[in-house]
Motif scaffolding. Sequence first.
Motif: not given
Length: 482
Positions: A429-448
Amino acid sequence: MSQAEPVLIRSARDVTDLVNSGAARGSHATMIVIIALGGIFIDAYDFSSLAYGMRDITVQFGLSPVGAGIVNASIMVGAVVGALGGGYLVDKIGRYRVFMADMLFFVVAALGCALAPSAEVLVLFRFLMGIGVGMDLPVAMAFLAEFSRLRGKGSKGSRTASWSAAWFVATSACYLIILGLYFLIPAQNHGVLWRFTVGFGAVPALVVLLVRHRYMNESPAWAAGQGDLEGAAAILRRSYGVNAVVAPEATVVKAPKRSVRAEFGRLFNRTYRRRTWLSLAVALAQTFGYNAVAYGLPVIIAGFLAQGPLTTISASLVLNVCFAVTGGLLGIRWVRSRGAWQLTALGFGVQLAALVALALIGRPSGQELAVAALLALGAFLFAQGWGPGANYMTFATLSYPTSLRGVGVGFNQGMLRIGSTVSLFLFPVLSASLGTGVFWVIALAPALGLLALLLVRWEPVGYDVDAEDAEGVPVEEAETRR
């Protein structure tokens, strides 16, 4: 140690000491570790087998992005049920029985998915497959920990970390099988390639079932903890070749009977709650990143990087073999000297940098940027292999003694699978709507995940957690009820 020399067993602690010290060694014990890793291999294969085929499944069954998310997530919903129930049963009825049960789940579910006539049937068998996956990891990790020495080569830390290498070898094998089928099956039939790939997952499970009688045994530490010193001694004789004999003056202490609520409540008493929260934080952080990047790897390469089917399969295979498998193998060696905490923290740092790079690159406009994006994906998988991907299971497994290990791993896996369900559902769902911007969302995981490690500095590798069972660490009822 010769077969004629009797080794007296006076308590459950003698059994764990014998295994932990490395004095007990045997080919059957090694085979049990290999078979346990084989179970993890099957987990990973079944998890990965539909990744490449999701585009064809979506077309074949006419799925919307939400429908594709449901198919993706169904295996994780089953895994939540399997992990929580299986983890409890691993401690309640033993490691061996649960292990054999989940192999049957794998056979039935793999064949059911391969022959599914509709999306609804596919979701059902993916759910059943998830139950098998959820049941398997608590029992497999218990076997890896309880048939290994405490320190040195072949230690608990190394063998629990080795699950990551087994996982990535299976993922690579999956893509290798897809590549072979791609050339064997006529091009007009490539839309059903996923069915052959998924069905093949029944084969290794059948192999395990065929060899179980010759090699598999119950964990001697678990048997001793249940008050069955004679059974533990018999396992030591069969699996290790140690002439173990129960001493006449042996102290037999049976594990206390606790309710399901009390067993899970122990995870949050004063002794274990910090370990539980850290293990859970690391597990959830790594699963959000891994599911989005590794499970979605074919989607990323085919969609974001605009590559064709053959390049997608080949690139996925190369990335897994060259980066993920290599990282997993190095992690087995590194964890002995550097510990799980340091490797996990470093791994999260590398993954954070890789995801930021992917977000900045976006859809590569030239060959140089495409190569840079692939290298960033490789760096993420390499760090997963030796960092959080390997050691989140080390935290979950070695933070608890034998009497609590199944429940601890099961709880960790159950909560992780809930997180995985969310991430697998959201990624399409996110990749369909955000495109490669989804990587910014995923980057929160290793940071936390990195933040959690900095807040709680617990190192399970090399720590004799079974001593807590022997010393009778109390269960603080007041803490348990909180």
